[in-house]
Design an enzyme around this catalytic site. Structure first.
Site, PDB file in Angstrom:
ATOM      1  N   ASP A  91       7.561  13.543  55.548  1.00 22.23           N
ATOM      2  CA  ASP A  91       8.557  14.256  54.746  1.00 22.23           C
ATOM      3  C   ASP A  91       9.932  13.811  55.227  1.00 22.23           C
ATOM      4  O   ASP A  91      10.075  13.244  56.316  1.00 22.23           O
ATOM      5  CB  ASP A  91       8.407  15.786  54.910  1.00 22.23           C
ATOM      6  CG  ASP A  91       9.444  16.545  54.080  1.00 22.23           C
ATOM      7  OD1 ASP A  91       9.589  16.230  52.887  1.00 22.23           O
ATOM      8  OD2 ASP A  91      10.136  17.429  54.616  1.00 22.23           O
ATOM      9  N   SER A  92      10.939  14.095  54.400  1.00 19.14           N
ATOM     10  CA  SER A  92      12.309  13.752  54.789  1.00 19.14           C
ATOM     11  C   SER A  92      12.784  14.608  55.961  1.00 19.14           C
ATOM     12  O   SER A  92      13.830  14.350  56.529  1.00 19.14           O
ATOM     13  CB  SER A  92      13.238  13.988  53.599  1.00 19.14           C
ATOM     14  OG  SER A  92      13.196  15.352  53.240  1.00 19.14           O
ATOM     15  N   TYR A 147      16.722  13.232  51.482  1.00 20.05           N
ATOM     16  CA  TYR A 147      16.346  12.118  50.614  1.00 20.05           C
ATOM     17  C   TYR A 147      16.824  12.388  49.177  1.00 20.05           C
ATOM     18  O   TYR A 147      17.082  11.471  48.422  1.00 20.05           O
ATOM     19  CB  TYR A 147      14.817  11.962  50.566  1.00 20.05           C
ATOM     20  CG  TYR A 147      14.169  11.265  51.746  1.00 20.05           C
ATOM     21  CD1 TYR A 147      14.872  10.958  52.907  1.00 20.05           C
ATOM     22  CD2 TYR A 147      12.814  10.906  51.684  1.00 20.05           C
ATOM     23  CE1 TYR A 147      14.239  10.330  53.973  1.00 20.05           C
ATOM     24  CE2 TYR A 147      12.179  10.265  52.747  1.00 20.05           C
ATOM     25  CZ  TYR A 147      12.893   9.983  53.890  1.00 20.05           C
ATOM     26  OH  TYR A 147      12.260   9.359  54.939  1.00 20.05           O
ATOM     27  N   GLY A 148      16.896  13.681  48.853  1.00 15.40           N
ATOM     28  CA  GLY A 148      17.111  14.092  47.466  1.00 15.40           C
ATOM     29  C   GLY A 148      18.422  13.683  46.832  1.00 15.40           C
ATOM     30  O   GLY A 148      18.610  13.847  45.627  1.00 15.40           O
ATOM     31  N   CYS A 208       6.399  15.405  50.348  1.00 15.67           N
ATOM     32  CA  CYS A 208       7.786  15.466  49.893  1.00 15.67           C
ATOM     33  C   CYS A 208       7.778  15.061  48.419  1.00 15.67           C
ATOM     34  O   CYS A 208       7.334  13.964  48.085  1.00 15.67           O
ATOM     35  CB  CYS A 208       8.604  14.474  50.725  1.00 15.67           C
ATOM     36  SG  CYS A 208      10.313  14.286  50.203  1.00 15.67           S
ATOM     37  N   ASN A 209       8.236  15.956  47.558  1.00 15.89           N
ATOM     38  CA  ASN A 209       8.245  15.656  46.118  1.00 15.89           C
ATOM     39  C   ASN A 209       9.138  14.460  45.811  1.00 15.89           C
ATOM     40  O   ASN A 209       8.812  13.622  44.974  1.00 15.89           O
ATOM     41  CB  ASN A 209       8.769  16.867  45.347  1.00 15.89           C
ATOM     42  CG  ASN A 209       7.881  18.083  45.486  1.00 15.89           C
ATOM     43  OD1 ASN A 209       7.053  18.341  44.633  1.00 15.89           O
ATOM     44  ND2 ASN A 209       8.034  18.818  46.567  1.00 15.89           N
ATOM     45  N   THR A 210      10.258  14.390  46.507  1.00 17.07           N
ATOM     46  CA  THR A 210      11.228  13.325  46.256  1.00 17.07           C
ATOM     47  C   THR A 210      10.643  11.963  46.646  1.00 17.07           C
ATOM     48  O   THR A 210      10.742  10.988  45.884  1.00 17.07           O
ATOM     49  CB  THR A 210      12.519  13.603  47.070  1.00 17.07           C
ATOM     50  OG1 THR A 210      12.901  14.966  46.866  1.00 17.07           O
ATOM     51  CG2 THR A 210      13.637  12.689  46.676  1.00 17.07           C
ATOM     52  N   GLU A 226      16.580  22.843  57.181  1.00 18.82           N
ATOM     53  CA  GLU A 226      16.720  21.881  58.290  1.00 18.82           C
ATOM     54  C   GLU A 226      17.512  22.484  59.447  1.00 18.82           C
ATOM     55  O   GLU A 226      17.333  22.112  60.596  1.00 18.82           O
ATOM     56  CB  GLU A 226      17.436  20.612  57.806  1.00 18.82           C
ATOM     57  CG  GLU A 226      16.603  19.732  56.891  1.00 18.82           C
ATOM     58  CD  GLU A 226      15.488  18.974  57.609  1.00 18.82           C
ATOM     59  OE1 GLU A 226      15.795  18.144  58.465  1.00 18.82           O
ATOM     60  OE2 GLU A 226      14.308  19.229  57.294  1.00 18.82           O
ATOM     61  N   CYS A 254      10.260  21.467  45.819  1.00 20.23           N
ATOM     62  CA  CYS A 254      10.663  20.708  47.013  1.00 20.23           C
ATOM     63  C   CYS A 254       9.964  21.417  48.160  1.00 20.23           C
ATOM     64  O   CYS A 254       9.949  22.657  48.218  1.00 20.23           O
ATOM     65  CB  CYS A 254      12.183  20.766  47.191  1.00 20.23           C
ATOM     66  SG  CYS A 254      12.762  20.271  48.837  1.00 20.23           S
ATOM     67  N   THR A 255       9.370  20.644  49.067  1.00 19.30           N
ATOM     68  CA  THR A 255       8.530  21.270  50.095  1.00 19.30           C
ATOM     69  C   THR A 255       9.323  22.093  51.112  1.00 19.30           C
ATOM     70  O   THR A 255       8.741  22.848  51.886  1.00 19.30           O
ATOM     71  CB  THR A 255       7.678  20.207  50.817  1.00 19.30           C
ATOM     72  OG1 THR A 255       8.550  19.171  51.312  1.00 19.30           O
ATOM     73  CG2 THR A 255       6.657  19.602  49.878  1.00 19.30           C
ATOM     74  N   HIS A 256      10.625  21.949  51.113  1.00 17.67           N
ATOM     75  CA  HIS A 256      11.437  22.803  51.997  1.00 17.67           C
ATOM     76  C   HIS A 256      11.517  24.239  51.476  1.00 17.67           C
ATOM     77  O   HIS A 256      11.694  25.187  52.249  1.00 17.67           O
ATOM     78  CB  HIS A 256      12.867  22.266  52.114  1.00 17.67           C
ATOM     79  CG  HIS A 256      13.000  21.089  53.042  1.00 17.67           C
ATOM     80  ND1 HIS A 256      12.579  19.829  52.713  1.00 17.67           N
ATOM     81  CD2 HIS A 256      13.518  20.990  54.287  1.00 17.67           C
ATOM     82  CE1 HIS A 256      12.839  19.004  53.713  1.00 17.67           C
ATOM     83  NE2 HIS A 256      13.411  19.691  54.697  1.00 17.67           N
TER      84      HIS A 256
HETATM   85  N1  DGL Z   1      11.238  18.036  51.034  1.00 19.27           N
HETATM   86  C1  DGL Z   1      11.675  17.181  50.016  1.00 19.27           C
HETATM   87  C2  DGL Z   1      10.986  17.380  48.690  1.00 19.27           C
HETATM   88  O1  DGL Z   1       9.913  17.911  48.629  1.00 19.27           O
HETATM   89  C3  DGL Z   1      13.061  16.722  49.852  1.00 19.27           C
HETATM   90  C4  DGL Z   1      14.202  17.252  50.576  1.00 19.27           C
HETATM   91  C5  DGL Z   1      15.284  16.193  50.658  1.00 19.27           C
HETATM   92  O2  DGL Z   1      15.183  15.368  51.556  1.00 19.27           O
HETATM   93  O3  DGL Z   1      16.198  16.196  49.824  1.00 19.27           O
HETATM   94  O4  DGL Z   1      11.492  16.986  47.667  1.00 19.27           O
END
Ligand code: DGL
Length: 265
Positions: free
Chosen positions: A15-16, A47-48, A78-80, A157, A189-191
């Protein structure tokens, strides 16, 4: 390496940053006897807000690190990163069982009773072709409204999971889209699952389902490993290793805290 030895390798997670721990949590519940190797790329997060090329390059760099250590399967938690890199990863490593996570629009539509579905995700996920195709698939079955949540993953984060600043964020970004008939919110988003308790509080007594793809993705991971006969059979308590690209040691402590946090609200 023979099959027996491969079976004993850990399952890799990328993940990011710390978001993927919400998926790892489910995977550990489903496969408690497996070992897991989690890599959060917090030094390069978010990453987004990056380009597809940058996200792909960063994701590959992390996956290569995990492969060097030895893994038998991979979850792109991570979806992104899934949107940007999962197809390229599968082409590059055809032997490795790989699952990616995508915004849980399908389960939201399947359990919908005619209400509005909001989808919270990173700006990049919402711009991606893969996401547009997902929406097109379901647009005639429900009203689906994507919400770009720039700056939201940063709270997780930093370990800031509750407080008025979050309510202010929700009020600004989600508030304008909340209608009487809003039935569910997809946490794309997994966060975001780590913010569920605070989001629940913000939503008050509205009857809105919060849906994420962590269980579905973990089930798919287990299915793919089973298909290749890569699941461990013995009863044991698996080991979890957490790595992070950030030099800040606090990130590892926070990761463990998040992994153990109760977010079932
Ligand atoms: N956790 C990430 C996701 O599921 C992205 C968060 C990020 O890095 O912007 O999309």
């Amino acid at each position: 390496m023979n099959l027996e030895n491969r079976k004993n390798l850990p399952i890799g997670f990328v993940d990011s940053g710390m978001g993927g721990l919400s998926v790892l949590k489910e995977a550990v519940r489903l496969m408690p006897n497996e070992d897991f190797l989690y890599y959060g790329d917090s030094a390069n997060a978010p990453y987004g807000t990056k380009t597809t090329e940058e996200i792909r390059r960063l994701t590959f760099a992390v996956v290569e690190k995990l492969l060097e250590k030895g893994i038998k399967g991979l979850a792109v938690a991570c979806n992104t990163a899934t949107g940007a890199a999962v197809r390229a990863l599968r082409n590059t490593y055809p032997e490795l069982p790989i699952v990616g996570i995508e915004p849980a629009v399908k389960p939201a539509v399947e359990t919908n009773h005619g209400g509005r579905i909001l989808v919270m995700a990173t700006p990049m996920t919402i711009r991606q072709e893969k996401f547009h195709r997902l929406l097109e698939q379901y647009e005639d079955q429900a009203e689906i409204v994507p919400i770009s949540c720039k700056g939201l993953m940063e709270f997780v984060e930093q370990g800031n999971l509750d407080g008025e600043f979050l309510d202010a964020y929700f009020e600004e970004h989600i508030g304008p889209f909340l209608t009487e008939d809003t039935e569910s919110i997809v946490l794309g988003c997994t966060h975001y699952p780590f913010l569920k308790p605070q989001l629940r509080k913000y939503l008050g007594n509205r009857d809105i389902k919060l849906i994420d793809g962590s269980l579905g993705t973990s089930r798919e991971l287990k299915r793919r490993l089973a298909k290749k006969e890569l699941l461990r059979e013995e009863e044991r308590k698996g080991n979890i290793t957490i790595m992070n690209s950030s030099k800040d040691k606090k990130m590892i402590d926070l990761s463990w805290k998040l992994l153990e946090l109760d977010i079932d609200v």
